[in-house]
Motif scaffolding. Structure first.
Motif, PDB file in Angstrom:
ATOM      1  N   GLU A 201      40.743  19.204  34.526  1.00  0.00           N
ATOM      2  CA  GLU A 201      42.042  18.279  34.019  1.00  0.00           C
ATOM      3  C   GLU A 201      42.973  19.053  33.409  1.00  0.00           C
ATOM      4  O   GLU A 201      44.286  19.007  33.683  1.00  0.00           O
ATOM      5  N   ASP A 202      42.629  20.335  32.478  1.00  0.00           N
ATOM      6  CA  ASP A 202      43.579  20.868  32.015  1.00  0.00           C
ATOM      7  C   ASP A 202      44.489  21.585  32.642  1.00  0.00           C
ATOM      8  O   ASP A 202      45.519  21.648  32.661  1.00  0.00           O
ATOM      9  N   LEU A 203      43.928  22.163  33.948  1.00  0.00           N
ATOM     10  CA  LEU A 203      44.971  22.967  34.970  1.00  0.00           C
ATOM     11  C   LEU A 203      45.689  22.013  35.653  1.00  0.00           C
ATOM     12  O   LEU A 203      46.999  22.370  35.878  1.00  0.00           O
ATOM     13  N   GLU A 204      45.050  20.742  36.041  1.00  0.00           N
ATOM     14  CA  GLU A 204      45.799  19.760  36.899  1.00  0.00           C
ATOM     15  C   GLU A 204      47.092  19.598  36.010  1.00  0.00           C
ATOM     16  O   GLU A 204      48.311  19.249  36.400  1.00  0.00           O
TER      17      GLU A 204
ATOM     18  N   ARG B 154      41.405  30.217  35.627  1.00  0.00           N
ATOM     19  CA  ARG B 154      42.557  29.470  36.317  1.00  0.00           C
ATOM     20  C   ARG B 154      42.014  29.355  37.688  1.00  0.00           C
ATOM     21  O   ARG B 154      42.944  29.143  38.585  1.00  0.00           O
ATOM     22  N   TYR B 155      40.714  28.731  38.075  1.00  0.00           N
ATOM     23  CA  TYR B 155      40.228  28.464  39.383  1.00  0.00           C
ATOM     24  C   TYR B 155      40.347  29.603  40.073  1.00  0.00           C
ATOM     25  O   TYR B 155      40.488  29.243  41.466  1.00  0.00           O
ATOM     26  N   GLY B 156      40.431  30.748  39.935  1.00  0.00           N
ATOM     27  CA  GLY B 156      40.648  31.782  40.846  1.00  0.00           C
ATOM     28  C   GLY B 156      39.102  32.255  41.078  1.00  0.00           C
ATOM     29  O   GLY B 156      38.152  31.977  40.528  1.00  0.00           O
ATOM     30  N   GLU B 157      38.898  33.258  42.280  1.00  0.00           N
ATOM     31  CA  GLU B 157      37.773  33.632  42.775  1.00  0.00           C
ATOM     32  C   GLU B 157      37.373  34.815  42.469  1.00  0.00           C
ATOM     33  O   GLU B 157      36.458  35.391  42.139  1.00  0.00           O
ATOM     34  N   TRP B 158      38.336  36.030  42.917  1.00  0.00           N
ATOM     35  CA  TRP B 158      38.139  37.345  42.582  1.00  0.00           C
ATOM     36  C   TRP B 158      39.248  38.055  42.853  1.00  0.00           C
ATOM     37  O   TRP B 158      40.342  37.615  43.157  1.00  0.00           O
ATOM     38  N   ILE B 159      39.351  39.623  42.474  1.00  0.00           N
ATOM     39  CA  ILE B 159      40.360  40.373  42.792  1.00  0.00           C
ATOM     40  C   ILE B 159      39.937  41.437  43.692  1.00  0.00           C
ATOM     41  O   ILE B 159      38.806  41.973  43.445  1.00  0.00           O
ATOM     42  N   GLU B 160      40.621  41.798  44.958  1.00  0.00           N
ATOM     43  CA  GLU B 160      40.127  42.474  45.807  1.00  0.00           C
ATOM     44  C   GLU B 160      40.289  43.961  45.449  1.00  0.00           C
ATOM     45  O   GLU B 160      39.225  44.843  45.930  1.00  0.00           O
ATOM     46  N   THR B 161      40.844  44.400  44.488  1.00  0.00           N
ATOM     47  CA  THR B 161      40.823  46.036  44.105  1.00  0.00           C
ATOM     48  C   THR B 161      41.006  46.064  42.580  1.00  0.00           C
ATOM     49  O   THR B 161      40.651  44.952  41.897  1.00  0.00           O
ATOM     50  N   ARG B 162      41.222  47.188  42.320  1.00  0.00           N
ATOM     51  CA  ARG B 162      41.033  47.287  40.699  1.00  0.00           C
ATOM     52  C   ARG B 162      42.601  48.385  40.523  1.00  0.00           C
ATOM     53  O   ARG B 162      42.417  49.482  39.714  1.00  0.00           O
ATOM     54  N   LEU B 163      43.649  48.052  41.142  1.00  0.00           N
ATOM     55  CA  LEU B 163      44.690  48.891  41.034  1.00  0.00           C
ATOM     56  C   LEU B 163      45.409  48.848  40.034  1.00  0.00           C
ATOM     57  O   LEU B 163      46.446  48.099  39.878  1.00  0.00           O
TER      58      LEU B 163
END
Length: 446
Positions: free
Chosen positions: A47-50, A263-272
Protein backbone atom coordinates in the motif's frame (compact mmCIF):
# COMPACT_ATOMS: atom_id res chain seq x y z
CA UNK A 1 -2.64 -19.16 -28.28
CA UNK A 2 -3.39 -22.72 -27.21
CA UNK A 3 -6.16 -23.55 -24.77
CA UNK A 4 -5.14 -23.53 -21.14
CA UNK A 5 -4.61 -26.82 -19.43
CA UNK A 6 -7.29 -26.44 -16.71
CA UNK A 7 -8.32 -29.98 -15.94
CA UNK A 8 -10.31 -29.88 -12.75
CA UNK A 9 -12.12 -26.71 -13.78
CA UNK A 10 -11.63 -23.05 -13.11
CA UNK A 11 -11.37 -21.51 -9.67
CA UNK A 12 -13.88 -18.82 -8.75
CA UNK A 13 -12.10 -17.90 -5.52
CA UNK A 14 -8.78 -17.36 -7.20
CA UNK A 15 -10.00 -16.17 -10.58
CA UNK A 16 -7.77 -18.45 -12.59
CA UNK A 17 -7.45 -22.00 -13.86
CA UNK A 18 -5.77 -24.46 -11.53
CA UNK A 19 -2.33 -25.53 -12.75
CA UNK A 20 -1.57 -29.23 -12.66
CA UNK A 21 1.11 -30.10 -10.13
CA UNK A 22 3.40 -32.96 -9.21
CA UNK A 23 4.46 -36.09 -10.99
CA UNK A 24 0.82 -37.24 -11.12
CA UNK A 25 -0.11 -33.85 -12.60
CA UNK A 26 -3.25 -33.32 -10.54
CA UNK A 27 -5.07 -29.96 -10.15
CA UNK A 28 -3.54 -27.73 -7.47
CA UNK A 29 -5.39 -27.94 -4.13
CA UNK A 30 -6.83 -24.92 -2.35
CA UNK A 31 -4.03 -24.68 0.21
CA UNK A 32 -1.43 -24.43 -2.55
CA UNK A 33 -3.35 -21.69 -4.37
CA UNK A 34 -3.70 -19.83 -1.08
CA UNK A 35 0.06 -19.87 -0.64
CA UNK A 36 0.38 -18.70 -4.22
CA UNK A 37 -1.67 -15.69 -3.20
CA UNK A 38 0.99 -15.02 -0.57
CA UNK A 39 3.88 -14.98 -3.05
CA UNK A 40 5.82 -11.76 -3.40
CA UNK A 41 4.48 -11.27 -6.93
CA UNK A 42 0.87 -11.80 -5.88
CA UNK A 43 1.20 -9.47 -2.88
CA UNK A 44 2.79 -6.78 -5.05
CA UNK A 45 4.60 -3.65 -3.87
CA UNK A 46 2.26 -2.88 -0.95
CA UNK A 47 0.00 0.00 0.00
CA UNK A 48 2.71 2.52 0.88
CA UNK A 49 4.51 2.18 -2.44
CA UNK A 50 1.24 2.14 -4.37
CA UNK A 51 0.28 5.40 -2.70
CA UNK A 52 3.68 6.93 -3.44
CA UNK A 53 3.66 5.93 -7.09
CA UNK A 54 0.05 6.99 -7.62
CA UNK A 55 0.84 10.38 -6.10
CA UNK A 56 3.74 10.66 -8.54
CA UNK A 57 1.33 10.03 -11.44
CA UNK A 58 2.67 6.54 -12.15
CA UNK A 59 -0.04 4.10 -13.18
CA UNK A 60 0.08 0.50 -12.01
CA UNK A 61 1.05 -2.04 -14.67
CA UNK A 62 -1.37 -4.85 -15.46
CA UNK A 63 0.79 -7.88 -14.81
CA UNK A 64 -1.61 -10.22 -16.54
CA UNK A 65 -1.25 -8.14 -19.70
CA UNK A 66 2.54 -8.29 -19.35
CA UNK A 67 2.53 -12.08 -18.88
CA UNK A 68 0.38 -12.75 -21.90
CA UNK A 69 2.22 -10.23 -24.07
CA UNK A 70 5.58 -11.81 -23.26
CA UNK A 71 4.32 -15.35 -23.77
CA UNK A 72 2.82 -14.33 -27.11
CA UNK A 73 6.06 -12.77 -28.29
CA UNK A 74 8.04 -15.85 -27.28
CA UNK A 75 5.67 -18.20 -29.05
CA UNK A 76 5.77 -16.07 -32.19
CA UNK A 77 9.57 -16.28 -32.28
CA UNK A 78 9.45 -20.04 -31.67
CA UNK A 79 7.03 -20.44 -34.56
CA UNK A 80 9.43 -18.58 -36.85
CA UNK A 81 12.11 -21.17 -36.01
CA UNK A 82 9.69 -24.08 -36.47
CA UNK A 83 10.41 -25.41 -32.98
CA UNK A 84 8.36 -27.53 -30.60
CA UNK A 85 9.16 -25.10 -27.83
CA UNK A 86 11.80 -23.62 -25.54
CA UNK A 87 13.35 -25.13 -22.41
CA UNK A 88 14.89 -22.57 -20.07
CA UNK A 89 17.30 -22.68 -17.16
CA UNK A 90 18.33 -18.99 -17.06
CA UNK A 91 16.26 -17.26 -14.31
CA UNK A 92 15.83 -14.12 -16.45
CA UNK A 93 14.40 -16.15 -19.33
CA UNK A 94 12.13 -18.05 -16.93
CA UNK A 95 10.93 -14.74 -15.47
CA UNK A 96 10.17 -13.36 -18.92
CA UNK A 97 8.27 -16.45 -20.06
CA UNK A 98 6.32 -17.23 -16.87
CA UNK A 99 6.65 -14.29 -14.43
CA UNK A 100 7.82 -16.72 -11.77
CA UNK A 101 10.94 -16.46 -9.63
CA UNK A 102 12.56 -18.33 -6.78
CA UNK A 103 15.96 -17.40 -5.35
CA UNK A 104 17.02 -15.84 -8.67
CA UNK A 105 20.66 -15.19 -7.83
CA UNK A 106 21.14 -18.64 -6.34
CA UNK A 107 19.57 -20.35 -9.34
CA UNK A 108 21.87 -18.44 -11.68
CA UNK A 109 24.65 -20.79 -10.61
CA UNK A 110 22.64 -23.73 -9.29
CA UNK A 111 20.37 -25.25 -11.98
CA UNK A 112 17.39 -25.97 -9.74
CA UNK A 113 14.31 -24.62 -11.55
CA UNK A 114 13.30 -24.70 -15.20
CA UNK A 115 10.52 -23.74 -17.60
CA UNK A 116 9.20 -25.21 -20.84
CA UNK A 117 7.10 -23.16 -23.23
CA UNK A 118 5.48 -25.12 -26.03
CA UNK A 119 4.95 -23.30 -29.30
CA UNK A 120 1.54 -24.99 -29.27
CA UNK A 121 0.92 -26.64 -25.92
CA UNK A 122 1.49 -26.14 -22.20
CA UNK A 123 3.75 -23.90 -20.14
CA UNK A 124 5.50 -26.08 -17.56
CA UNK A 125 7.64 -24.97 -14.61
CA UNK A 126 9.88 -27.38 -12.68
CA UNK A 127 10.22 -25.97 -9.18
CA UNK A 128 12.90 -26.53 -6.56
CA UNK A 129 12.26 -28.43 -3.33
CA UNK A 130 8.46 -28.64 -3.24
CA UNK A 131 8.12 -24.92 -3.87
CA UNK A 132 5.19 -25.27 -6.28
CA UNK A 133 3.23 -22.59 -4.43
CA UNK A 134 5.56 -19.81 -5.58
CA UNK A 135 4.33 -20.28 -9.17
CA UNK A 136 0.56 -20.56 -8.84
CA UNK A 137 0.04 -16.78 -9.01
CA UNK A 138 0.89 -16.79 -12.73
CA UNK A 139 -2.06 -17.63 -14.94
CA UNK A 140 0.18 -18.52 -17.89
CA UNK A 141 1.65 -21.53 -16.03
CA UNK A 142 -0.25 -24.75 -16.86
CA UNK A 143 1.82 -27.31 -14.96
CA UNK A 144 4.24 -27.31 -12.03
CA UNK A 145 6.48 -30.33 -11.59
CA UNK A 146 9.26 -31.20 -9.12
CA UNK A 147 12.62 -30.07 -10.43
CA UNK A 148 15.29 -32.63 -11.33
CA UNK A 149 18.51 -32.72 -9.32
CA UNK A 150 21.01 -33.51 -12.05
CA UNK A 151 23.93 -31.18 -11.26
CA UNK A 152 26.84 -32.53 -9.23
CA UNK A 153 25.99 -30.38 -6.20
CA UNK A 154 22.73 -32.32 -5.82
CA UNK A 155 23.38 -35.60 -7.62
CA UNK A 156 27.07 -36.26 -6.96
CA UNK A 157 28.19 -39.35 -8.90
CA UNK A 158 24.55 -40.03 -9.89
CA UNK A 159 24.50 -36.95 -12.13
CA UNK A 160 24.34 -38.96 -15.38
CA UNK A 161 21.48 -41.10 -14.04
CA UNK A 162 19.49 -38.02 -13.02
CA UNK A 163 20.22 -36.25 -16.29
CA UNK A 164 19.03 -39.23 -18.31
CA UNK A 165 15.80 -39.49 -16.30
CA UNK A 166 14.93 -35.85 -16.83
CA UNK A 167 15.91 -35.94 -20.51
CA UNK A 168 13.43 -38.79 -20.93
CA UNK A 169 10.74 -36.68 -19.21
CA UNK A 170 11.47 -33.79 -21.57
CA UNK A 171 11.35 -36.08 -24.60
CA UNK A 172 7.92 -37.33 -23.51
CA UNK A 173 6.70 -33.76 -23.07
CA UNK A 174 7.97 -32.77 -26.50
CA UNK A 175 6.23 -35.80 -28.01
CA UNK A 176 2.95 -34.77 -26.37
CA UNK A 177 3.18 -31.50 -28.32
CA UNK A 178 3.49 -33.21 -31.73
CA UNK A 179 6.07 -34.68 -34.07
CA UNK A 180 8.46 -31.70 -34.01
CA UNK A 181 11.66 -32.64 -32.12
CA UNK A 182 13.38 -29.25 -32.41
CA UNK A 183 13.87 -27.61 -29.02
CA UNK A 184 15.38 -24.24 -28.10
CA UNK A 185 17.51 -24.39 -24.94
CA UNK A 186 19.60 -21.90 -23.01
CA UNK A 187 22.21 -22.33 -20.27
CA UNK A 188 22.28 -26.06 -19.68
CA UNK A 189 25.40 -28.07 -18.85
CA UNK A 190 27.13 -30.18 -21.46
CA UNK A 191 25.99 -33.26 -19.54
CA UNK A 192 22.34 -32.24 -19.87
CA UNK A 193 22.64 -31.21 -23.52
CA UNK A 194 24.09 -34.59 -24.42
CA UNK A 195 21.29 -36.31 -22.50
CA UNK A 196 18.69 -34.37 -24.54
CA UNK A 197 20.41 -35.27 -27.80
CA UNK A 198 20.46 -38.94 -26.78
CA UNK A 199 16.66 -38.74 -26.69
CA UNK A 200 16.60 -37.66 -30.33
CA UNK A 201 15.94 -34.00 -29.60
CA UNK A 202 17.49 -31.46 -31.98
CA UNK A 203 18.81 -28.54 -29.95
CA UNK A 204 18.92 -24.87 -30.93
CA UNK A 205 20.51 -22.05 -28.94
CA UNK A 206 18.09 -19.70 -27.17
CA UNK A 207 20.31 -16.65 -26.83
CA UNK A 208 19.40 -14.77 -30.01
CA UNK A 209 15.76 -15.85 -29.81
CA UNK A 210 15.29 -14.56 -26.26
CA UNK A 211 17.09 -11.28 -26.93
CA UNK A 212 14.87 -10.62 -29.96
CA UNK A 213 11.78 -11.64 -28.00
CA UNK A 214 12.52 -9.19 -25.18
CA UNK A 215 13.39 -6.32 -27.54
CA UNK A 216 10.05 -4.49 -27.84
CA UNK A 217 8.22 -3.55 -24.66
CA UNK A 218 4.45 -3.22 -24.27
CA UNK A 219 2.85 -0.23 -22.54
CA UNK A 220 2.41 -2.09 -19.26
CA UNK A 221 6.07 -3.12 -19.22
CA UNK A 222 6.95 0.56 -19.54
CA UNK A 223 4.57 1.41 -16.68
CA UNK A 224 6.46 -1.09 -14.53
CA UNK A 225 9.78 0.37 -15.62
CA UNK A 226 8.68 3.93 -14.81
CA UNK A 227 7.87 2.82 -11.27
CA UNK A 228 11.22 1.06 -11.01
CA UNK A 229 12.98 4.25 -12.15
CA UNK A 230 11.12 6.28 -9.53
CA UNK A 231 12.16 3.78 -6.84
CA UNK A 232 15.77 3.84 -8.04
CA UNK A 233 15.96 7.64 -8.08
CA UNK A 234 14.45 7.84 -4.60
CA UNK A 235 17.16 5.46 -3.39
CA UNK A 236 19.74 7.68 -5.14
CA UNK A 237 18.36 10.62 -3.15
CA UNK A 238 19.08 8.65 0.02
CA UNK A 239 22.55 7.88 -1.23
CA UNK A 240 23.11 11.55 -2.00
CA UNK A 241 22.14 12.48 1.56
CA UNK A 242 24.71 9.99 2.91
CA UNK A 243 27.47 11.19 0.57
CA UNK A 244 29.85 13.10 2.84
CA UNK A 245 33.62 13.05 3.25
CA UNK A 246 34.72 10.09 5.35
CA UNK A 247 32.13 7.57 4.15
CA UNK A 248 33.48 4.41 2.57
CA UNK A 249 32.50 3.33 -0.92
CA UNK A 250 30.93 0.15 0.46
CA UNK A 251 28.81 2.04 2.99
CA UNK A 252 27.60 4.41 0.30
CA UNK A 253 26.75 1.53 -2.02
CA UNK A 254 24.79 -0.21 0.74
CA UNK A 255 22.41 2.74 0.88
CA UNK A 256 21.46 2.24 -2.76
CA UNK A 257 21.11 -1.51 -2.29
CA UNK A 258 18.86 -1.09 0.76
CA UNK A 259 16.76 1.51 -1.04
CA UNK A 260 16.16 -0.89 -3.91
CA UNK A 261 15.08 -3.75 -1.64
CA UNK A 262 12.76 -1.47 0.34
CA UNK A 263 10.98 -0.43 -2.86
CA UNK A 264 10.05 -3.83 -4.30
CA UNK A 265 13.42 -4.22 -6.02
CA UNK A 266 15.20 -7.53 -6.44
CA UNK A 267 18.97 -7.21 -6.77
CA UNK A 268 21.81 -5.15 -8.23
CA UNK A 269 23.88 -6.80 -10.93
CA UNK A 270 27.23 -5.20 -10.07
CA UNK A 271 28.81 -3.03 -7.39
CA UNK A 272 30.24 -0.37 -9.68
CA UNK A 273 31.00 2.56 -7.41
CA UNK A 274 34.43 4.12 -7.12
CA UNK A 275 36.01 7.34 -5.94
CA UNK A 276 39.11 9.46 -6.45
CA UNK A 277 41.97 7.62 -8.20
CA UNK A 278 39.77 4.49 -8.52
CA UNK A 279 37.51 6.30 -11.03
CA UNK A 280 40.09 6.17 -13.85
CA UNK A 281 40.01 3.79 -15.59
CA UNK A 282 36.43 2.69 -14.97
CA UNK A 283 35.26 -0.68 -13.56
CA UNK A 284 36.59 -0.64 -10.01
CA UNK A 285 33.89 -1.99 -7.69
CA UNK A 286 32.91 -0.55 -4.32
CA UNK A 287 35.70 -1.01 -1.78
CA UNK A 288 36.73 -0.03 1.71
CA UNK A 289 38.30 3.18 0.42
CA UNK A 290 37.25 6.28 2.35
CA UNK A 291 35.92 9.02 0.05
CA UNK A 292 37.86 12.24 0.56
CA UNK A 293 36.69 15.84 0.37
CA UNK A 294 37.16 16.99 -3.25
CA UNK A 295 37.08 13.47 -4.74
CA UNK A 296 34.95 12.56 -7.70
CA UNK A 297 32.71 9.53 -7.05
CA UNK A 298 30.92 7.70 -9.85
CA UNK A 299 28.41 4.86 -9.77
CA UNK A 300 26.35 2.70 -12.14
CA UNK A 301 23.05 1.42 -10.72
CA UNK A 302 22.72 -1.81 -12.79
CA UNK A 303 19.58 -2.29 -10.73
CA UNK A 304 16.99 -5.02 -11.11
CA UNK A 305 14.25 -3.05 -9.49
CA UNK A 306 10.50 -3.11 -8.96
CA UNK A 307 8.65 -5.71 -11.06
CA UNK A 308 12.04 -7.07 -12.17
CA UNK A 309 12.56 -4.06 -14.44
CA UNK A 310 16.16 -2.99 -14.96
CA UNK A 311 17.18 0.60 -14.21
CA UNK A 312 20.64 1.27 -15.60
CA UNK A 313 21.79 4.82 -15.01
CA UNK A 314 25.07 6.42 -13.91
CA UNK A 315 26.00 9.62 -12.17
CA UNK A 316 29.23 11.21 -10.92
CA UNK A 317 29.33 13.56 -7.94
CA UNK A 318 31.91 15.80 -6.30
CA UNK A 319 32.42 15.02 -2.61
CA UNK A 320 32.11 17.93 -0.18
CA UNK A 321 31.00 21.52 -0.54
CA UNK A 322 33.86 22.81 -2.65
CA UNK A 323 34.05 23.55 -6.35
CA UNK A 324 35.45 21.09 -8.90
CA UNK A 325 39.05 21.49 -9.97
CA UNK A 326 39.57 22.63 -13.58
CA UNK A 327 40.54 19.11 -14.72
CA UNK A 328 37.49 17.63 -12.97
CA UNK A 329 35.19 20.17 -14.61
CA UNK A 330 36.79 19.52 -18.00
CA UNK A 331 36.22 15.75 -18.06
CA UNK A 332 32.72 16.24 -16.65
CA UNK A 333 31.87 18.69 -19.44
CA UNK A 334 33.12 16.21 -22.05
CA UNK A 335 31.12 13.33 -20.56
CA UNK A 336 27.95 15.39 -20.35
CA UNK A 337 28.32 16.66 -23.92
CA UNK A 338 28.77 13.09 -25.14
CA UNK A 339 25.67 11.73 -23.48
CA UNK A 340 23.45 14.66 -24.40
CA UNK A 341 24.50 14.68 -28.06
CA UNK A 342 24.36 10.93 -28.55
CA UNK A 343 21.03 10.43 -26.81
CA UNK A 344 19.21 12.26 -29.59
CA UNK A 345 20.59 9.85 -32.21
CA UNK A 346 18.43 7.03 -30.84
CA UNK A 347 15.32 7.33 -33.00
CA UNK A 348 13.11 4.83 -34.83
CA UNK A 349 14.53 3.84 -38.20
CA UNK A 350 18.10 4.85 -37.34
CA UNK A 351 20.57 2.02 -37.85
CA UNK A 352 23.11 0.95 -35.26
CA UNK A 353 25.81 1.91 -37.73
CA UNK A 354 24.30 5.39 -38.08
CA UNK A 355 24.54 5.84 -34.31
CA UNK A 356 28.17 4.70 -34.38
CA UNK A 357 29.14 6.94 -37.30
CA UNK A 358 27.32 10.05 -36.03
CA UNK A 359 28.15 9.69 -32.35
CA UNK A 360 30.36 12.21 -30.58
CA UNK A 361 32.95 11.35 -27.95
CA UNK A 362 36.44 12.58 -26.96
CA UNK A 363 39.39 11.34 -28.98
CA UNK A 364 40.23 7.71 -28.16
CA UNK A 365 43.96 8.40 -28.22
CA UNK A 366 43.56 10.92 -25.38
CA UNK A 367 40.78 9.52 -23.20
CA UNK A 368 39.67 6.23 -21.73
CA UNK A 369 36.10 5.47 -22.79
CA UNK A 370 33.25 3.10 -21.98
CA UNK A 371 32.71 -0.36 -23.48
CA UNK A 372 29.70 0.65 -25.62
CA UNK A 373 27.95 3.81 -26.76
CA UNK A 374 24.56 2.39 -25.77
CA UNK A 375 22.75 -0.86 -25.09
CA UNK A 376 19.25 -2.26 -24.63
CA UNK A 377 17.50 -2.57 -21.27
CA UNK A 378 14.57 -4.71 -20.07
CA UNK A 379 14.76 -7.34 -17.35
CA UNK A 380 18.53 -6.77 -17.44
CA UNK A 381 21.05 -5.24 -19.84
CA UNK A 382 19.91 -6.58 -23.20
CA UNK A 383 20.48 -6.56 -26.97
CA UNK A 384 21.60 -4.50 -28.80
CA UNK A 385 25.07 -3.22 -27.95
CA UNK A 386 26.22 -0.31 -30.10
CA UNK A 387 29.97 0.21 -30.36
CA UNK A 388 32.30 3.12 -31.04
CA UNK A 389 33.97 3.63 -34.41
CA UNK A 390 37.22 2.18 -33.05
CA UNK A 391 35.43 -1.05 -32.06
CA UNK A 392 33.13 -1.41 -35.06
CA UNK A 393 35.34 -3.66 -37.18
CA UNK A 394 36.10 -6.04 -34.31
CA UNK A 395 32.72 -6.12 -32.53
CA UNK A 396 30.09 -4.02 -34.31
CA UNK A 397 26.97 -5.26 -36.11
CA UNK A 398 24.06 -3.50 -37.74
CA UNK A 399 20.38 -3.36 -36.93
CA UNK A 400 17.57 -0.82 -36.69
CA UNK A 401 16.31 1.10 -33.68
CA UNK A 402 12.56 0.59 -33.23
CA UNK A 403 9.81 2.24 -31.21
CA UNK A 404 9.19 0.27 -28.03
CA UNK A 405 12.87 -0.41 -27.37
CA UNK A 406 14.51 0.91 -24.21
CA UNK A 407 18.17 1.94 -24.44
CA UNK A 408 20.76 3.14 -21.96
CA UNK A 409 23.10 5.72 -23.48
CA UNK A 410 26.59 5.71 -21.97
CA UNK A 411 29.49 8.03 -21.47
CA UNK A 412 32.72 7.63 -19.58
CA UNK A 413 35.63 10.06 -19.86
CA UNK A 414 38.96 9.77 -18.10
CA UNK A 415 42.16 11.21 -19.48
CA UNK A 416 44.70 8.49 -20.26
CA UNK A 417 47.09 8.62 -17.31
CA UNK A 418 44.81 11.16 -15.62
CA UNK A 419 43.78 11.23 -11.99
CA UNK A 420 40.00 10.75 -12.22
CA UNK A 421 37.12 9.94 -14.56
CA UNK A 422 33.43 10.73 -15.02
CA UNK A 423 30.70 8.15 -15.66
CA UNK A 424 27.23 9.22 -16.86
CA UNK A 425 24.36 7.13 -18.28
CA UNK A 426 20.76 7.83 -19.22
CA UNK A 427 17.92 5.37 -19.87
CA UNK A 428 15.51 6.30 -22.67
CA UNK A 429 12.34 4.88 -24.19
CA UNK A 430 12.31 4.92 -27.98
CA UNK A 431 9.01 6.45 -29.10
CA UNK A 432 7.72 7.26 -32.58
CA UNK A 433 8.79 10.85 -31.91
CA UNK A 434 12.28 10.01 -30.68
CA UNK A 435 13.94 9.23 -27.34
CA UNK A 436 11.99 9.91 -24.15
CA UNK A 437 14.17 10.32 -21.08
CA UNK A 438 13.17 7.93 -18.29
CA UNK A 439 15.98 8.69 -15.82
CA UNK A 440 15.55 12.41 -15.16
CA UNK A 441 17.75 12.61 -12.07
CA UNK A 442 20.11 15.61 -12.16
CA UNK A 443 23.37 15.10 -14.06
CA UNK A 444 25.11 17.85 -12.07
CA UNK A 445 28.38 17.17 -10.25
CA UNK A 446 27.26 19.05 -7.13
Amino acid sequence: MTERNDEGGGDERHGRARPKIGRKRTPAPDWLLEHGDLSLHALGPGEDLETTWTAAGLDAPDRSVIRNYRLGRLRAELAKLDCAGALMCDPVNIRYATDTTNMSLWTMHNPARFAFVATEGPVVVWEFSEGEFVNTHSEVVDEIRPAPYYCYFFAGPREQEQADLWAHEIAELVSECGDNRRLVVDQFSLLMLRAFEAQGIELLDADALMEKTRLIKCDDEIKAMRRAVHACQTAIDEMRAAFVPGITEMKLWSVLFAGNLARYGEWIETRLLSSGPRTNPWYHEASSRVVQDGDLMGFDTDMIGAYGACVDMSRTWLCGDGKPKPEQQHIYDLAREQIERNMDLHRPGVTFRDVTEKSWYPAAEDYNSYTVLSHGVGLCDEYPSIYSRERWDSAGYDGVIQAGMVMSVESYVGAIGGAEGVKLEQQVLITENGPELLTDYSLDLT
